[in-house]
Scaffold this motif. Structure first.
Motif, PDB file in Angstrom:
ATOM      1  N   LYS A  47       0.833  -1.204   0.000  1.00  0.00           N
ATOM      2  CA  LYS A  47       0.000   0.000   0.000  1.00  0.00           C
ATOM      3  C   LYS A  47       0.867   1.253   0.000  1.00  0.00           C
ATOM      4  N   SER A  48       1.808   1.291   0.935  1.00  0.00           N
ATOM      5  CA  SER A  48       2.643   2.491   1.025  1.00  0.00           C
ATOM      6  C   SER A  48       3.503   2.646  -0.217  1.00  0.00           C
ATOM      7  N   VAL A  49       4.075   1.548  -0.679  1.00  0.00           N
ATOM      8  CA  VAL A  49       4.978   1.654  -1.816  1.00  0.00           C
ATOM      9  C   VAL A  49       4.217   2.152  -3.038  1.00  0.00           C
ATOM     10  N   PHE A  97       1.992  10.968   6.655  1.00  0.00           N
ATOM     11  CA  PHE A  97       2.531   9.641   6.934  1.00  0.00           C
ATOM     12  C   PHE A  97       2.041   9.067   8.249  1.00  0.00           C
ATOM     13  N   GLN A  98       2.380   7.799   8.391  1.00  0.00           N
ATOM     14  CA  GLN A  98       1.902   7.000   9.511  1.00  0.00           C
ATOM     15  C   GLN A  98       2.332   7.537  10.869  1.00  0.00           C
ATOM     16  N   ASP A  99       3.634   7.825  10.998  1.00  0.00           N
ATOM     17  CA  ASP A  99       4.125   8.086  12.347  1.00  0.00           C
ATOM     18  C   ASP A  99       4.431   9.562  12.543  1.00  0.00           C
ATOM     19  N   ALA A 179      -3.168   9.917   2.488  1.00  0.00           N
ATOM     20  CA  ALA A 179      -2.965   9.754   3.925  1.00  0.00           C
ATOM     21  C   ALA A 179      -2.587   8.305   4.180  1.00  0.00           C
ATOM     22  N   ASP A 180      -1.320   8.076   4.491  1.00  0.00           N
ATOM     23  CA  ASP A 180      -0.848   6.704   4.669  1.00  0.00           C
ATOM     24  C   ASP A 180      -0.954   6.302   6.137  1.00  0.00           C
ATOM     25  N   GLU A 181      -2.012   5.606   6.449  1.00  0.00           N
ATOM     26  CA  GLU A 181      -2.282   5.167   7.823  1.00  0.00           C
ATOM     27  C   GLU A 181      -2.057   6.293   8.817  1.00  0.00           C
ATOM     28  N   PRO A 182      -2.757   7.393   8.648  1.00  0.00           N
ATOM     29  CA  PRO A 182      -2.455   8.557   9.477  1.00  0.00           C
ATOM     30  C   PRO A 182      -2.839   8.368  10.937  1.00  0.00           C
TER      31      PRO A 182
END
Ligand SMILES: Nc1ncnc2c1ncn2[C@@H]1O[C@H](COP(=O)(O)OP(=O)(O)OP(=O)(O)O)[C@@H](O)[C@H]1O
Ligand SMILES: [Mg+2]
Lengths: 329, 350, 409
Positions: A47-49, A97-99, A179-182
């Motif tokens: 997903k992220s890639v 991003f996620q983190d 929004a990557d796993e925000p």
């Protein structure tokens, strides 16, 4: 009308010492402006890639986009030079991003980091940009926004940092926000607040959003359409109703089956389907999901099922047995 | 911020006291009687005794138990160590045993020479080492990277006294471009203000003096800079590589920042933290290396002076010189800690 | 320790198994790196050539002297002027430089190796213990021991003042009592007052036998000692004291400290080894300590602790194998540094006693002849130093890449 984003046959590979990691395999889909697209799938399914590939931010080396087209507003981004891409990033397409703990630079103030994005893409003076940054922080609901501009990221809580990231993402009014796993790194109450915030912002500003997540509950509430990914490919895609009520892929069924009451538990995580996802270094010849699938036949092991449209444009699935599944329901 | 500085000052104090203590101990433990060393081996016992009295060498080292047993509490504390500390507090470092010149006087001339050399060398090491490190990191695993890393490893492996000799042979003896030693040519005058010749000559707009002083400092500075340069380059590279993996670098790229802004603005500031630390620690290497470079280039600094002092049992020189060098080292590292706080807000606000 | 519990087996197994594959992996990575291979080659070359020369190519430095061959340039083909082969030329006493470089290597490398062993042994142990006790609480027995020792050390001053060794014993006992009653928590202030009075009494009563002044001083010092012993001194305190000590050693420029030590011990190769070794102790102490600190929070250490393994066992069976990689790297690079320092000492005339050959002192002997054109007398010993140091550095660098867990993803 041309879609806002159209991806055709995207392939991304990581050339590592152990071999070639096939992280994204022939992904094609499109997004309309103003649409919210949910992307779900197990950890490591690409997903992220795939999102980073749209931005051309895949770490290179070892990553390379080996094939495909990414059309944004009628222009193929993959033909763009790095210089042209720079102009797109942050202004037409923004990404959060996620983190939030590690995604902000610890040695610059939050204000500086927002102002930097603003001044990069707009012709603004420092003072104007600063004022706008204050407005943005207020918009994402940070109390005392004006004063907090001079704070450093470590002086913000996790939720506030993610709000600041969102403010940064929205600063240049992108047409598409990825929004990557925000919310993954945040605790449940904060997650809900961030989701509400993004929904509200989408209502107000009207940009398209690609929301990558593990959280099927939230995505059911907010998305228009959903892409389900497995081993670097889309295996089912369609509007929310079809995905949830007329599920046709055994993997999606597995994901949903493991989900307790959909609309009541926004915190429910994807529970895994029994077995392990395939090794992206050595994908099987046939269907990547076959090893874990109850409907598996000879054909599944031999031939890869294509992503076919069923029910017109609103639903597509990559499975040899979707009709059988539809009948058994 | 000021609280942080005050806390740092307090944590430095025990180290400073410890250093003075060690220096004191060392002088007293080195075998050989300085009074005898001073008067020569044929001196009468009487004159030796008088001299020891004069320098307080006949007092006990720390505390005088016998005085105390007789009820003399003042006498109890009247020891070599207490006298030494008292004198240190008023910057009285005594006078050289052999030459009878006050240590402080000599320090005023020799210390700036060493400082000038060490800082100039550090300047060279930084302005060459850091760019090499950045370029290597930005071109990771390319021939450029390999060449600069092996090159800086050669620098780290350099016996600097040998490098100095090779420089002299090449540039002074064979090519005759630069002088082989000394700080300044005979006949060139520089008005002394700080006793840092480069600074003084600029302050007095004495360009002849500046040119001459630069020509003299360049060879020893390069020799001295080689090892720190290699270390700084390698540290910069590895710390840049660490930072370039961070999420916030991806964020910066996602904003649309170009390669060089990401590298120099977002990565470099974070990567500079460990580099600054290493620069502080390398200052020690430089000051230590000064003993060697000063020997080879006849540089009139404190390194060589202390070395001679140690061999000649000239306590006051050893004491004064070592103390100054150790204090500079501690001071530089104190400054590095403060720099750290400027660079990293997480430290500043804790 | 007759019975072995099942937990213990798994715990040990875990650590050891993880390591076996790590070493194999690391070795593969090491030999696949060009620079590391070059390093290994250089190191092997120097070690082998000097060892062989030492044992099989006889050389008596005391008899090596030939004024007629003074400072002859490198000669490969004997001629009238120089009737023998001297690939590196000859020095001021007409000695063959090639021969002396080869034999000098034996001394130079030996100094490096012994010095690093000294630093590694003392620094490593210090780091191991301070790091361990900084993280992990001392057991009761260890606490009794530490407090007793602290009492003994602090009390010995009072004992010295009054010339009564017995006092030190009393203070040691006071320390043990302080540790024994560590749960005596009726207010920290009260505990402090009690022990301060006890200490003061020991000092004063015994001191009074000598004179009232002694009694007074002993009383003050005894009270301070007692008050200190009443503090809840934990491993962390002792480790801080040790690290401050290391800071102090580190504040002295390396060479100066080494020179001072040699001046103290007198010149000679062995003294040089000790000097360089002592100067290196803090480096290893700090490194080991930080490695221990990061490892001692790991699951297997906590597991070993929770099944009640003794501290000594945890330190040597579990922690030591797991902190080896940074130490191996540092040791290799430390060898490089030690060879450099040895050469520096030799150059300053504090190394090998002439005519014994050693690279640094060969340089120190010859550099004055540089201005008269005798470059060979300086070039070759210097190259030997540089290449051997470079070899160890390359190897250490390769080892770091090979062992660095960060690259293992
Ligand atoms: N830099 C890289 N080098 C090698 N392989 C990589 C790299 N980045 C990602 N991959 C591989 O690509 C695959 C897809 O990773 P990706 O990060 O897109 O997963 P994801 O779906 O976002 O998972 P998650 O939900 O955990 O974020 C993974 O198998 C991963 O191992
Ligand atoms: Mg991801």
């Amino acid at each position: 009308m041309t879609p806002l984003l159209e991806i055709k046959n995207l392939k991304t590979r990581f050339f590592t010492s152990e071999g070639v990691v096939k992280a994204v395999n022939n992904v094609s889909y499109s997004m309309e402006s103003g649409e919210i697209l949910g992307v779900v799938g197990e950890s490591g399914c690409g997903k992220s890639v795939h999102a980073l590939s749209i931005m051309q931010l895949v770490q290179d080396p070892p990553g390379k986009i080996t094939n495909g087209e990414v059309w944004l507003d009628g222009k193929d981004l993959l033909t763009f030079s790095e210089k042209e891409m720079k102009k797109i990033r942050g202004s037409d397409v923004a990404m959060i991003f996620q983190d939030p703990m590690t995604s902000l630079n610890p040695v610059f103030t939050v204000g500086f980091q927002i102002v930097e994005a603003l001044r990069l893409h707009n012709d603004m003076t420092k003072a104007e940009a600063r004022e706008r940054a204050g407005e943005l922080l207020a918009l994402v609901g940070i109390p005392g926004a004006e004063q907090r501009l001079d704070d450093y990221p470590h002086q913000f809580s996790g939720g506030m940092r993610q709000r600041a990231m969102i403010a940064m993402g929205l600063s240049c009014e992108p047409k598409l926000l990825i929004a990557d796993e925000p919310t993954t790194a945040l605790d449940v109450t904060i997650q809900a607040q961030i989701v509400d915030l993004v929904k509200k912002l989408q209502d107000d500003l009207g940009m398209a959003i690609m929301w990558i997540t593990h959280d099927l509950g939230v995505i059911a509430e907010m998305a228009d359409r959903i892409n389900v990914m497995y081993a670097g490919a889309i295996i089912e895609s369609g509007n929310v109703r079809n995905i949830y009520k007329k599920t046709r892929h055994p993997y999606t069924m597995g994901l949903l089956g493991s989900l307790p009451r959909l609309d009541e538990d926004p915190g429910a995580e994807l529970l895994s389907v029994p077995g392990l996802p395939p090794d992206l270094l050595a994908l099987p010849k046939g269907c990547a999901f076959a090893a874990r699938c109850g409907y598996r036949t000879e054909k599944c092991l031999e031939e890869k099922p294509p992503l076919e449209e069923i029910d017109g444009r609103e639903h597509a699935v990559a499975c040899w047995h979707w009709e059988e599944i539809a009948g058994s329901k | 911020m000021s609280r942080y500085i005050i806390r740092r000052i307090f944590s430095v104090i025990p180290t400073l006291i410890g250093v003075t203590f060690v220096i004191f101990m060392f002088q007293r433990l080195i075998p050989g009687d300085p009074a005898v060393a001073m008067l020569g081996e044929h001196a009468t016992e009487e004159s030796v005794e008088r001299l020891r009295e004069q320098f307080g060498l006949n007092r006990p080292l720390f505390l005088d138990r016998e005085a105390l047993a007789e009820g003399d509490i003042n006498g109890f504390f009247d020891s070599q160590y207490v006298r030494y500390m008292k004198r240190l507090l008023v910057l009285d470092m005594g006078e050289s045993i052999h030459r009878r010149i006050p240590v402080l006087e000599t320090l005023k001339i020799r210390f700036p020479a060493t400082i000038e050399l060490a800082f100039f060398a550090m300047f060279i090491a930084i302005i060459i080492g850091i760019p090499i490190g950045i370029i290597s990191a930005a071109n990771r695993n390319t021939p450029i990277d390999s060449i600069s890393m092996v090159g800086s490893l050669v620098g780290v492996s350099m016996p600097i006294f040998w490098l100095g000799l090779m420089e002299i042979m090449l540039f002074a003896v064979m090519l005759q471009w630069l002088p082989a030693g000394g700080r300044i040519s005979v006949g060139v005058e520089i008005e002394s203000i700080t006793n840092l010749y480069l600074v003084d000559s600029i302050l007095t707009a004495n360009w002849v003096g500046f040119k001459d002083a630069s020509q003299h400092i360049i060879l020893p500075a390069i020799a001295l800079a080689t090892i720190p340069m290699g270390i700084i380059a390698r540290m910069t590279r590895s710390s840049m590589l660490d930072v370039l993996q961070e999420d916030y670098i991806r964020t910066a790229k996602a904003k649309g920042l170009g390669h060089s802004l990401v590298l120099f603005r977002h990565a470099l500031k974070n990567a500079s933290l460990p580099v600054v630390t290493i620069v502080g620690l390398q200052m020690g290497t430089l000051l230590a290396g000064a003993v060697l470079t000063e020997t080879i280039f006849s540089w009139p600094g404190i390194g060589r002076w202390v070395y001679d002092g140690i061999l000649g049992r000239d306590y006051p020189i050893v004491q004064g010189g070592t103390l100054v060098i150790a204090f500079v080292f501690i001071g530089v590292n104190f400054f590095v800690d403060i720099m750290y706080a400027f660079l990293d807000p997480r430290i500043r606000y804790n | 320790m007759a019975e072995i519990t099942p937990e213990e087996i798994t715990v040990t197994d875990f650590a050891v198994r993880e390591h076996r594959s790590l070493w194999v992996d690391a070795w593969r990575r090491l030999i696949s790196s060009n620079t590391a291979r070059l390093g290994m080659f250089i190191v092997a070359f120097f070690l082998l050539s000097t060892t062989f020369a030492h044992f099989f190519w006889e050389y008596e430095p005391k008899k090596d002297l030939n004024y007629s061959l003074k400072l002859k340039p490198p000669t490969l083909i004997p001629n009238e002027e120089v009737p023998s082969v001297h690939p590196f030329g000859t020095d001021k006493l007409g000695r063959d430089i090639f021969r002396r470089v080869v034999h000098g290597g034996w001394n130079s490398l030996r100094v490096g190796i012994v010095a690093v062993s000294i630093s590694l042994f003392f620094g490593g142990l210090t780091g191991l213990f301070t790091g361990f006790y900084e993280n992990i609480d001392t057991t009761h027995i260890e606490k009794l021991f530490l407090f007793g020792l602290t009492g003994l050390v602090l009390g010995s001053l009072s004992a010295w003042i009054a010339a009564q060794p017995i006092q030190a014993i009393f203070f040691a006992i006071l320390g043990v009592i302080a540790a024994y009653f560590k749960d005596f928590q009726k207010g920290k202030a009260l505990r402090m007052v009690v022990f301060a009075i006890a200490g003061a009494l020991i000092g004063a009563i015994l001191g009074a036998f000598v004179s009232s002044a002694v009694a007074l001083i002993s009383l003050i010092w005894g009270a301070i000692t007692g008050a200190l012993l009443s503090r809840p001194l934990e491993g962390k305190f002792f480790s801080n004291v040790m690290m401050r000590l290391m800071d102090i050693i580190l504040s002295f420029p390396g060479y100066l400290l080494a020179i001072a030590i040699v001046a103290f011990l007198g010149p000679g190769l062995e003294k040089g080894m000790i000097a360089i070794g002592v100067v290196g102790i803090p480096v290893y102490a700090r490194l080991t300590r930080s490695a221990v600190l990061s490892v001692s929070q790991k699951e297997y250490i906590l597991a070993a602790q929770s099944v009640g393994e003794g501290h000594g066992r945890i330190i040597f069976r579990h922690i030591t194998p797991n902190i080896l990689s940074p130490i191996i790297v540092q040791t290799t690079m430390g060898l490089a540094g030690a060879i450099l320092s040895a050469a520096a000492l030799g150059f300053l005339g504090l190394g090998a006693i002439p005519p014994e050959p050693e690279w640094g002192s060969m340089l120190g002997d010859s550099y004055r002849y540089l201005t008269s054109g005798a470059w060979w007398a300086v070039l070759f010993p210097g190259l030997a130093i540089m290449f051997s140091v470079l070899g160890f550095n390359l190897l250490g660098d390769g080892l770091r890449d090979a062992l660095d867990p960060k690259l293992r993803t």
